[in-house]
Design a protein around this motif. Structure first.
Motif, PDB file in Angstrom:
ATOM      1  N   ALA A 175      19.029 -18.863 -10.862  1.00 56.87           N
ATOM      2  CA  ALA A 175      20.341 -18.818 -10.203  1.00 56.87           C
ATOM      3  C   ALA A 175      21.420 -18.350 -11.167  1.00 56.87           C
ATOM      4  O   ALA A 175      22.288 -17.551 -10.792  1.00 56.87           O
ATOM      5  N   HIS A 176      21.371 -18.812 -12.403  1.00 58.82           N
ATOM      6  CA  HIS A 176      22.336 -18.346 -13.393  1.00 58.82           C
ATOM      7  C   HIS A 176      22.227 -16.837 -13.570  1.00 58.82           C
ATOM      8  O   HIS A 176      23.233 -16.124 -13.629  1.00 58.82           O
ATOM      9  N   ALA A 177      21.003 -16.337 -13.672  1.00 57.66           N
ATOM     10  CA  ALA A 177      20.781 -14.903 -13.905  1.00 57.66           C
ATOM     11  C   ALA A 177      21.240 -14.046 -12.726  1.00 57.66           C
ATOM     12  O   ALA A 177      21.579 -12.880 -12.913  1.00 57.66           O
ATOM     13  N   VAL A 198      27.334 -19.081 -22.856  1.00 57.18           N
ATOM     14  CA  VAL A 198      27.194 -17.623 -22.872  1.00 57.18           C
ATOM     15  C   VAL A 198      28.413 -16.963 -22.248  1.00 57.18           C
ATOM     16  O   VAL A 198      28.963 -15.998 -22.791  1.00 57.18           O
ATOM     17  N   ALA A 199      28.863 -17.475 -21.099  1.00 59.98           N
ATOM     18  CA  ALA A 199      30.017 -16.887 -20.411  1.00 59.98           C
ATOM     19  C   ALA A 199      31.270 -16.975 -21.277  1.00 59.98           C
ATOM     20  O   ALA A 199      32.025 -16.004 -21.404  1.00 59.98           O
ATOM     21  N   LYS A 200      31.490 -18.119 -21.886  1.00 61.17           N
ATOM     22  CA  LYS A 200      32.665 -18.279 -22.746  1.00 61.17           C
ATOM     23  C   LYS A 200      32.585 -17.378 -23.971  1.00 61.17           C
ATOM     24  O   LYS A 200      33.562 -16.712 -24.326  1.00 61.17           O
ATOM     25  N   LEU A 201      31.430 -17.322 -24.609  1.00 62.03           N
ATOM     26  CA  LEU A 201      31.272 -16.487 -25.798  1.00 62.03           C
ATOM     27  C   LEU A 201      31.486 -15.019 -25.451  1.00 62.03           C
ATOM     28  O   LEU A 201      32.182 -14.299 -26.172  1.00 62.03           O
ATOM     29  N   ALA A 202      30.936 -14.582 -24.328  1.00 64.46           N
ATOM     30  CA  ALA A 202      31.047 -13.176 -23.929  1.00 64.46           C
ATOM     31  C   ALA A 202      32.476 -12.779 -23.591  1.00 64.46           C
ATOM     32  O   ALA A 202      32.850 -11.616 -23.760  1.00 64.46           O
ATOM     33  N   THR A 203      33.278 -13.726 -23.152  1.00 63.66           N
ATOM     34  CA  THR A 203      34.662 -13.416 -22.768  1.00 63.66           C
ATOM     35  C   THR A 203      35.677 -13.827 -23.829  1.00 63.66           C
ATOM     36  O   THR A 203      36.877 -13.722 -23.604  1.00 63.66           O
ATOM     37  N   TRP A 261      26.717 -12.462 -14.750  1.00 60.21           N
ATOM     38  CA  TRP A 261      25.728 -12.651 -15.816  1.00 60.21           C
ATOM     39  C   TRP A 261      25.403 -11.357 -16.554  1.00 60.21           C
ATOM     40  O   TRP A 261      25.382 -11.327 -17.780  1.00 60.21           O
ATOM     41  N   LYS A 262      25.141 -10.275 -15.828  1.00 55.96           N
ATOM     42  CA  LYS A 262      24.784  -9.014 -16.493  1.00 55.96           C
ATOM     43  C   LYS A 262      25.904  -8.521 -17.402  1.00 55.96           C
ATOM     44  O   LYS A 262      25.649  -7.980 -18.472  1.00 55.96           O
ATOM     45  N   GLN A 263      27.154  -8.718 -16.989  1.00 56.95           N
ATOM     46  CA  GLN A 263      28.268  -8.301 -17.849  1.00 56.95           C
ATOM     47  C   GLN A 263      28.333  -9.160 -19.107  1.00 56.95           C
ATOM     48  O   GLN A 263      28.625  -8.652 -20.195  1.00 56.95           O
TER      49      GLN A 263
END
Length: 179
Positions: free
Chosen positions: A120-122, A84-89, A127-129
């Motif tokens: 913990a991830h949330a 998710v982090a990689k896709l979002a950035t 995470w919200k960004q």
């Protein structure tokens, strides 16, 4: 698409078989680690037999033909916090990220994503960004306490099934029609 999170081993029975039963043509792409996991337990071979297509977990060589048809929808389940982090950035450092990143930028191609995360991830400050960026890009996120109750790391149920029904009903046509 699937990434290396608990539940990816249920991809065939939870998502691929029901989608095929609804008339969808399904092609599977996995992150490299998910590919390694499913290859080790024989699930990758079962997915290839079921779909009639190779499962991708690495890019093809430039001279090789494209092994999958053009996608009309992308479903990522499960998606790790890392995915998710990689896709979002905009980081597309493996085949599964590259395809979905392109899908997000392709007009008329829906992207459905189930983040398989814990509490913990949330709570991570980014995470919200990440979720906001994906939502703003039109990604349909299958999440929330009614879909996936968050637990502290290593405190959730040992065999918490993924919300395959919620994922399927998030598909275009509510999972009722194929393409």
């Amino acid at each position: 698409m699937g990434s290396a999170a608990d539940g990816v081993e249920q991809l065939r029975s939870g998502l691929v078989e029901p989608a095929i039963a609804l008339g969808w043509q399904v092609a599977v792409t996995l992150t490299p680690n998910a590919g390694r996991w499913l290859r080790a337990n024989g699930e990758l071979d079962r997915l290839e037999t079921l779909t009639g297509l190779p499962v991708r977990d690495s890019p093809r060589l430039p001279a090789e033909p494209r092994p999958h048809p053009v996608a009309t929808c992308y479903v990522v389940a499960p998606a790790t916090a890392n995915y998710v982090a990689k896709l979002a950035t905009g980081i597309a450092d493996n085949q599964a990220l590259t395809q979905v990143s392109e899908g997000i930028g392709t007009l008329g191609v829906p992207v459905v994503l189930f983040p398989r995360i814990n509490a913990a991830h949330a709570r991570h400050p980014a995470w919200k960004q990440h979720i906001g960026a994906l939502s703003a890009a039109g990604v349909h996120l299958v999440h929330g306490p009614d879909v996936w109750p968050l637990h502290e790391p290593r405190e959730g149920p040992a065999a918490q099934p993924l919300p395959w029904r919620a994922i399927l009903t998030s598909l275009p046509g509510g999972g009722r029609t194929g393409s």
